[in-house]
Motif scaffolding. Structure first.
Motif, mmCIF file in Angstrom:
data_model
loop_
_atom_site.group_PDB
_atom_site.id
_atom_site.type_symbol
_atom_site.label_atom_id
_atom_site.label_comp_id
_atom_site.label_asym_id
_atom_site.label_seq_id
_atom_site.Cartn_x
_atom_site.Cartn_y
_atom_site.Cartn_z
ATOM 1 N N UNK A 44 0.848 -1.203 0.000
ATOM 2 C CA UNK A 44 0.000 0.000 0.000
ATOM 3 C C UNK A 44 0.882 1.252 0.000
ATOM 4 N N UNK A 45 1.933 1.247 0.869
ATOM 5 C CA UNK A 45 2.866 2.388 0.925
ATOM 6 C C UNK A 45 3.523 2.632 -0.429
ATOM 7 N N UNK A 46 3.919 1.524 -1.075
ATOM 8 C CA UNK A 46 4.601 1.612 -2.378
ATOM 9 C C UNK A 46 3.664 2.233 -3.424
ATOM 10 N N UNK A 47 2.398 1.772 -3.402
ATOM 11 C CA UNK A 47 1.423 2.299 -4.371
ATOM 12 C C UNK A 47 1.204 3.800 -4.128
ATOM 13 N N UNK A 48 1.149 4.186 -2.832
ATOM 14 C CA UNK A 48 0.937 5.606 -2.518
ATOM 15 C C UNK A 48 2.143 6.441 -2.972
ATOM 16 N N UNK A 49 3.340 5.862 -2.805
ATOM 17 C CA UNK A 49 4.545 6.616 -3.147
ATOM 18 C C UNK A 49 4.761 6.715 -4.653
ATOM 19 N N UNK A 50 4.497 5.617 -5.366
ATOM 20 C CA UNK A 50 4.865 5.567 -6.795
ATOM 21 C C UNK A 50 3.686 5.683 -7.750
ATOM 22 N N UNK A 51 2.462 5.425 -7.239
ATOM 23 C CA UNK A 51 1.306 5.387 -8.141
ATOM 24 C C UNK A 51 1.230 4.101 -8.929
ATOM 25 N N UNK A 52 2.097 3.130 -8.588
ATOM 26 C CA UNK A 52 2.114 1.845 -9.302
ATOM 27 C C UNK A 52 2.022 0.710 -8.295
ATOM 28 N N UNK A 53 1.455 -0.418 -8.735
ATOM 29 C CA UNK A 53 1.442 -1.599 -7.874
ATOM 30 C C UNK A 53 2.825 -2.228 -7.889
ATOM 31 N N UNK A 54 3.234 -2.738 -6.727
ATOM 32 C CA UNK A 54 4.523 -3.444 -6.649
ATOM 33 C C UNK A 54 4.443 -4.729 -7.448
ATOM 34 N N UNK A 55 5.451 -4.979 -8.303
ATOM 35 C CA UNK A 55 5.542 -6.267 -8.987
ATOM 36 C C UNK A 55 6.974 -6.751 -8.888
ATOM 37 N N UNK A 56 7.136 -7.965 -8.372
ATOM 38 C CA UNK A 56 8.477 -8.529 -8.205
ATOM 39 C C UNK A 56 9.215 -8.506 -9.534
ATOM 40 N N UNK A 57 10.477 -8.105 -9.484
ATOM 41 C CA UNK A 57 11.290 -8.099 -10.702
ATOM 42 C C UNK A 57 11.079 -6.870 -11.566
ATOM 43 N N UNK A 58 10.199 -5.937 -11.131
ATOM 44 C CA UNK A 58 9.969 -4.707 -11.902
ATOM 45 C C UNK A 58 10.272 -3.503 -11.018
ATOM 46 N N UNK A 59 11.547 -3.111 -10.890
ATOM 47 C CA UNK A 59 11.879 -1.972 -10.036
ATOM 48 C C UNK A 59 11.227 -0.689 -10.547
ATOM 49 N N UNK A 60 11.011 0.285 -9.655
ATOM 50 C CA UNK A 60 10.384 1.533 -10.102
ATOM 51 C C UNK A 60 11.335 2.309 -11.003
ATOM 52 N N UNK A 61 10.769 3.092 -11.924
ATOM 53 C CA UNK A 61 11.641 3.939 -12.737
ATOM 54 C C UNK A 61 12.157 5.060 -11.840
ATOM 55 N N UNK A 62 13.266 5.667 -12.221
ATOM 56 C CA UNK A 62 13.938 6.657 -11.355
ATOM 57 C C UNK A 62 13.031 7.814 -10.968
ATOM 58 N N UNK A 63 12.173 8.216 -11.906
ATOM 59 C CA UNK A 63 11.338 9.381 -11.605
ATOM 60 C C UNK A 63 9.934 8.960 -11.174
ATOM 61 N N UNK A 64 9.857 7.794 -10.505
ATOM 62 C CA UNK A 64 8.559 7.240 -10.139
ATOM 63 C C UNK A 64 7.973 7.941 -8.928
ATOM 64 N N UNK A 65 6.965 8.776 -9.156
ATOM 65 C CA UNK A 65 6.261 9.424 -8.043
ATOM 66 C C UNK A 65 4.786 9.453 -8.385
ATOM 67 N N UNK A 66 3.953 9.579 -7.361
ATOM 68 C CA UNK A 66 2.513 9.618 -7.610
ATOM 69 C C UNK A 66 2.166 10.867 -8.401
ATOM 70 N N UNK A 67 1.444 10.716 -9.530
ATOM 71 C CA UNK A 67 1.007 11.907 -10.252
ATOM 72 C C UNK A 67 -0.027 12.665 -9.420
ATOM 73 N N UNK A 68 -0.177 13.980 -9.696
ATOM 74 C CA UNK A 68 -1.143 14.762 -8.928
ATOM 75 C C UNK A 68 -2.552 14.245 -9.143
ATOM 76 N N UNK A 69 -2.817 13.817 -10.359
ATOM 77 C CA UNK A 69 -4.127 13.216 -10.611
ATOM 78 C C UNK A 69 -3.923 12.188 -11.708
ATOM 79 N N UNK A 70 -5.014 11.557 -12.119
ATOM 80 C CA UNK A 70 -4.839 10.527 -13.159
ATOM 81 C C UNK A 70 -5.122 9.163 -12.586
ATOM 82 N N UNK A 71 -5.373 8.212 -13.475
ATOM 83 C CA UNK A 71 -5.885 6.908 -13.055
ATOM 84 C C UNK A 71 -5.007 6.176 -12.055
ATOM 85 N N UNK A 72 -3.669 6.324 -12.164
ATOM 86 C CA UNK A 72 -2.808 5.525 -11.293
ATOM 87 C C UNK A 72 -2.952 5.930 -9.842
ATOM 88 N N UNK A 73 -3.322 7.191 -9.598
ATOM 89 C CA UNK A 73 -3.466 7.646 -8.218
ATOM 90 C C UNK A 73 -4.805 7.214 -7.641
#
Length: 476
Positions: free
Chosen positions: A53-82
């Protein structure tokens, strides 16, 4: 799998949290393998879910093993991922988890996804239009949400028919009882409305997402087709296809894939599906392939060139993101939007916090299990809502809402009155956990034995018949 042990340090960055999550996932697996105390495993799983849950809040993406976040991964201000990032429940086509023993909060999910709840009025209307008693999955809210079902029924009443589309991602040879849910219901819909059905086997998807060869994925597709056929579908009204076969054989299907691809941006698929810059390009383009069967002219052998026949898709709600995208694109490329009926998730034996996994033999009852295996799995692994001692249970009763054996009976026991009596007896303490498990064992053993018998009758020739592009029998 990375071997970085992110021990809290730097966990306030996406990469630090990703590493911490990876380490926690490894810890949960180690504890399960070592058969550690249930309380210790549960605590580790709860922490894992919280980190997700923390990861999703921080990155806007679901955690998936073997798929590290991209360097500029942050929650967008709005949009579907948030969307729903504050929710405890994670629901997407690859991950389903919740911290509640009752399972996912489906009312919240309806709001989050923007679908409509299946109210009693709609169930009554389906009965009236079909002339049949509603399937137990509708009566009990197992299919609980929809998009445009009223529109489908309006058209049907005016003698304008529709077709069904559902599918299966063949990731292993054996399917489990949870995989049968959409097929049991789809068969009922096919029978009562007397309409054609297409079933997509996404062997291409499994190749892109899993560590499997193309040959394995295709073989699993054919094996899974045998289990699907054993559900009793009518060969004259059903076309089953493997993407790896059909995409190359049908120019019309591929043209629709390309039309969808042109109308969805990379930003949109990132927002809908959480893809990252390190995902292979096959994943990014795959949603268009799952969208194409929603359009009738993808199947010229069945519908000729007609593109006006509406599609109804019965599926588990984790597949909805694909069809939100499809419904957005459809009018722009001149097609009707597909309608949907969404089911709840079939819980793992260990509890409703996750859906079952085909890769964990003890998380579910498989269609290949023997009567003895079924009995042992339920007795040993089915999460109980009962009390610790018989005396306590008799006095205070059990909790049917979290008891997996009772949940399974809501899927498979046909008699509503019998089911309600079991609920009351368990809640009052008159029925013990062992007795409830026995009822489930006696329900599943004959059901699975009969399925195995029917599957034995499915020859390679039968599979070939179902999977050959051809005209189907129907009146439009």
């Amino acid at each position: 799998m990375t071997d970085c042990q992110g021990d809290g340090e730097g966990a306030n960055s996406p990469m630090g949290l990703y590493e911490k999550l990876t380490a926690q996932g490894d810890k949960v697996r180690t504890l399960k393998t070592a058969k550690a105390e249930k309380a210790e495993i549960d605590a580790a799983v709860q922490l894992l879910l919280k980190l997700k849950v923390d990861y999703k809040q921080m990155t806007g993406q679901d955690y998936r093993a073997g798929c590290p976040p991209s360097e500029n991964s942050v929650v967008p201000d709005n949009g579907p991922a948030a969307d729903g990032a504050d929710d405890e429940d994670t629901v997407d086509p690859w991950n389903v988890s919740t911290t509640s023993a009752k399972g996912v909060d489906y009312d919240k999910l309806i709001v989050r996804f923007g679908s409509s709840k299946i109210e009693k009025e709609l169930v009554d209307r389906i009965e009236k239009v079909s002339g049949q008693r509603a399937h137990r999955f509708l009566r009990r809210g197992i299919f609980f949400s929809h998009r445009d079902m009223h529109q489908v029924l309006d058209a049907y009443e005016k003698h304008k028919s529709f077709y069904l589309y559902t599918g299966r991602g063949p990731s292993s040879e054996a399917m489990h009882v949870g995989h049968l849910i959409p097929f049991i219901f789809t068969k009922w819909l096919q029978d009562v409305f007397d309409i054609p059905l297409v079933i997509q086997l996404t062997d291409d998807e499994k190749y892109l997402w899993k560590d499997l060869t193309l040959e394995e994925c295709h073989r699993f597709a054919v094996e899974n087709a045998k289990d699907i056929i054993a559900c009793g579908f009518d060969v004259n009204k059903t076309f089953i296809f493997s993407d790896l076969d059909y995409m190359g054989a049908s120019p019309e299907f591929y043209r629709n894939v390309v039309k969808v691809q042109k109308h969805v941006t990379f930003n949109q698929v990132k927002g809908i599906f959480g893809f990252t810059d390190s995902d292979c390009i096959g994943k990014i383009s795959f949603p268009a392939i799952q969208a194409a069967p929603s359009f009738s002219n993808s199947f010229p052998q069945i519908f000729g060139g007609r593109k006006d026949i509406q599609c109804l898709i019965p599926c588990a709600i984790d597949q909805d993101p694909y069809f939100r995208m499809t419904r957005d694109v459809a009018p722009r490329i001149g097609y009707p939007k597909p309608a949907l009926l969404h089911s709840t998730f079939f819980p793992a034996l260990q509890g409703a916090q996750t859906k079952m996994s085909a890769s964990d033999a003890n998380s579910s009852i498989f269609l290949t299990d023997t009567p003895k295996q079924i009995k042992n799995k339920i007795n040993k692994h089915a999460f109980s809502g009962g009390k610790d001692t018989v005396e306590e249970h008799r006095k205070y009763g059990g909790n049917a809402d979290v008891d997996v054996s009772f949940m399974y009976l809501t899927f498979f026991l046909e008699d509503d009155e019998q089911l309600e009596k079991i609920r009351q007896d368990y809640t009052s303490g008159a029925l013990l956990t062992g007795e409830l498990k026995k009822i489930l064992i006696e329900t599943l053993q004959p059901m699975i034995a009969q399925h195995q018998e029917r599957r034995k009758q499915v020859t390679d020739e039968t599979v070939k018949q179902f999977m050959t592009p051809r005209p189907l029998n129907f009146n439009f």
